[in-house]
Structures are given as C-alpha cells and as structure tokens.
Design an enzyme around this catalytic site. Structure first.
Site, short mmCIF file in Angstrom:
data_model
loop_
_atom_site.label_atom_id
_atom_site.label_comp_id
_atom_site.label_asym_id
_atom_site.label_seq_id
_atom_site.Cartn_x
_atom_site.Cartn_y
_atom_site.Cartn_z
N GLY A 36 -23.94 6.69 25.23
CA GLY A 36 -23.08 5.62 25.77
C GLY A 36 -23.49 5.30 27.20
O GLY A 36 -23.65 4.12 27.58
N HIS A 37 -23.68 6.33 28.01
CA HIS A 37 -24.09 6.12 29.40
C HIS A 37 -25.48 5.46 29.45
O HIS A 37 -25.73 4.57 30.26
CB HIS A 37 -24.18 7.46 30.13
CG HIS A 37 -22.87 8.17 30.29
ND1 HIS A 37 -22.59 9.35 29.65
CD2 HIS A 37 -21.77 7.87 31.03
CE1 HIS A 37 -21.37 9.75 29.98
NE2 HIS A 37 -20.85 8.88 30.82
N GLN A 61 -9.30 11.43 40.89
CA GLN A 61 -8.80 10.73 39.70
C GLN A 61 -8.32 11.70 38.62
O GLN A 61 -7.86 11.26 37.56
CB GLN A 61 -9.89 9.80 39.13
CG GLN A 61 -11.04 10.51 38.44
CD GLN A 61 -12.15 9.54 38.10
OE1 GLN A 61 -12.81 9.00 38.98
NE2 GLN A 61 -12.35 9.29 36.82
N GLY A 149 -18.12 0.69 30.95
CA GLY A 149 -17.99 0.70 29.50
C GLY A 149 -16.62 0.19 29.04
O GLY A 149 -15.60 0.51 29.66
P1 AMP Z 1 -17.70 8.61 32.61
O1 AMP Z 1 -18.90 9.41 32.95
O2 AMP Z 1 -16.95 9.11 31.43
O3 AMP Z 1 -16.85 8.32 33.81
O4 AMP Z 1 -18.25 7.20 32.14
C1 AMP Z 1 -19.14 6.44 32.92
C2 AMP Z 1 -19.24 5.06 32.35
O5 AMP Z 1 -19.75 5.14 31.02
C3 AMP Z 1 -17.87 4.36 32.27
O6 AMP Z 1 -18.03 3.01 32.63
C4 AMP Z 1 -17.53 4.52 30.81
O7 AMP Z 1 -16.67 3.50 30.34
C5 AMP Z 1 -18.90 4.44 30.16
N1 AMP Z 1 -18.86 5.06 28.83
C6 AMP Z 1 -18.33 6.27 28.52
N2 AMP Z 1 -18.41 6.50 27.19
C7 AMP Z 1 -19.01 5.41 26.65
C8 AMP Z 1 -19.38 5.03 25.32
N3 AMP Z 1 -19.12 5.81 24.28
N4 AMP Z 1 -19.98 3.83 25.16
C9 AMP Z 1 -20.24 3.01 26.21
N5 AMP Z 1 -19.90 3.31 27.49
C10 AMP Z 1 -19.31 4.49 27.70
#
Ligand code: AMP
Length: 281
Positions: A36-37, A61, A149
C-alpha cells in the site's frame, strides 16, 4: 537513495533541486511498509521528479501508549523496499528532531466537526496529533504534492482542512486502497493478527462490499443494519462503528441521493484495531 535524520540535511539536499525547478513529492508514513505504501511512492513518481518518503512514528497521534510501544519498526526492511521502489530520499528524524521542546508541544487548530466523529470519537485528539506532525513534515519538505491513502479516509479530510487553515499551496493526491488477495486492506498493524484473527478480519471488507453490491436493493437504514449484522456472533471481533456517511462531512448519510457517499468501518479483531472503507459514489 539518501537518508536524512535532520531537517537541515534534508533542506540542504532539496534546496538545489528546487532551485532547478524539480517538483518534489512527500509520502508521509510511519514505516512498517507494505505494498500500500509502495503504491503511494509509485503514484508520486508519476506526479513529481523527486520523491521523499518520511518514516516517523508520531507519538502525538497515539491515544493508547501500548499501541505506540508495539508499533512495528522494521527499518532495514523499509529502507530496502523504498530503495527498490526508486524513492530518492528518506526522512527519518527522531522524536527530539520533530519535537525539540518535548512531544507535549501545544497544538490545536479548528479541523471542523468531522474531527470528532468516527475515529475522532474513539481516538480523542488523534487528528490534532496527525495534523501537527503533517504540518511539521510539510514545513520540513515544502513539497509540491503529498500522497495520502484512501485507507485513512477521515485523515485525508483532516489534512485538507489543515491545508486550508494554513493556506498551504500543496496538492494532495489520494491513492486507492491496496488489499490482500482475499480483500483485507493492507495495514502495518496486520502483523499483529493471529491466524484466527486474520480469518476474522475479512468481515471488514466483506461487510463493506455487501453495501457496495446491494446499494440499490435496500433502503439506507436496512443496508447499514444488514452490514452490521455481519459482526454478530464472531468471537474476538468487536465493532466500533459501521456507517454509511456523507464523504464530505462524515455525518451519517440522510439520503441515497447525496453526491458523495462512503461506507466506513472500525473494529477490534483480537487485540488489533482495524479500519477500512469503500466509496459508494
Ligand atoms: P501509515 O504508515 O499507516 O501512517 O500510512 C502511511 C500512508 O499510507 C497513509 O497515507 C495511509 O493512508 C497509506 N496507506 C496505508 N495503508 C494503505 C493501503 N492498504 N493502501 C493504500 N494506502 C495505504
């Protein structure tokens, strides 16, 4: 791929690139990276010349200290994934660098009523912490575009409100949710799921998909009730909320005719809290 631990070294790297009119994209993350990242990095490459990914587990947060403590931090693995994806720079400051006066630094801005709904109700102050760190990252990078995301639907809304508040000229690009083959939305927290939790976790995507598939069949209230009933009698799964909401306000949808509708869910699966959503229209 360059690695920066201080704002000063990042600034020194970016300055000449900006002077030669290179477009810079920021991809903020908390690490423990998955596909996803990486999809955010790939989309950033289509929209900018230089891609900076930040990895910072932001203490302000987190509402649950245990969640902060057990947040995965596989840094070598993350750096290998980013290098492989062709990321240009990684900004990975420590807490002191981002919060020189301590992580209880005062911050409060008006994010609108949606701050207090859904995630905001279950994680008090969460979006103040999120917007605080994203503002600091925006100040450090001064990107032209920033990638977020759809997975964190409410977060995107809050970031946009924060941008409007400070009148920052940064374009936000929202990336679709990347899922495992069986439908589970990828998340850094999924590694905490036991085999039985992993099986149970599918209820989130299945209940959302039900709403998408049967949207024209039932009235709103019934649709939501049926989706919620997916969570009845699953041992180890506790529903925090399931809502069909207006995508701009996050208030419960009043009519199917509203322009932007989204179904959002949060549930504890075992000891892991998961969120997911699907855009209806
Ligand atoms: P995080 O590391 O969880 O804070 O996420 C970092 C970024 O990656 C944020 O903008 C999330 O929305 C995005 N993100 C996390 N999981 C996914 C996913 N499964 N698909 C797409 N983007 C994602």
């Amino acid at each position: 791929m360059e690695i920066f631990k201080t704002k000063a070294s990042l600034h020194a790297f970016l300055q000449p690139l900006k002077a030669s009119a290179k477009k810079v994209a920021l991809v903020p993350t908390m690490g423990a990276l998955h596909s996803g990242h990486i999809s955010l990095i790939k989309l950033a490459q289509q929209n900018a010349d230089i891609i900076i990914c930040s990895i910072f587990v932001n203490p302000t947060q987190f509402t649950d200290p245990k969640d902060l403590e057990k947040y995965p931090r596989p840094i070598e693995h993350d750096l290998a994934m980013l290098a492989d994806a062709g990321c240009n720079g990684v900004f990975m400051p420590n807490v002191e660098e981002m919060y020189p006066g301590g992580a209880d630094e005062a911050w409060h801005i008006d994010l609108g009523n949606a701050e207090f709904l859904l995630e905001g109700e279950f994680r008090k102050g969460h979006y103040q912490g999120v917007t605080q760190i994203v503002k600091k990252l925006f100040d450090a990078v001064e990107p032209d575009v920033a990638m977020f995301g759809q997975k964190d639907f409410q977060q995107v809304l809050m970031i946009k409100n924060m941008l409007a508040h400070f009148k920052l000229p940064i374009k936000i690009i929202v990336c679709p949710i990347i899922r495992e083959d069986d439908g589970l939305a990828m998340s850094s927290r999924n590694i905490h799921l036991s085999p039985i939790d992993r099986k149970n976790s599918l209820v989130l995507s299945k209940s959302l998909q039900f709403v998408i598939d049967h949207f024209n069949e039932y009235p709103l209230v019934e649709l939501e009730e049926k989706a919620k009933s997916f969570y009845n009698n699953i041992d180890g799964v506790e529903l925090d909320y399931f809502t069909i909401a207006n995508g701009d306000t996050l208030e419960p949808a009043k009519s199917k005719d509203e322009e932007n509708l989204v179904a959002l869910v949060a549930a504890k699966v075992g000891s892991t809290r998961l969120i997911d959503n699907m855009i209806i229209k």
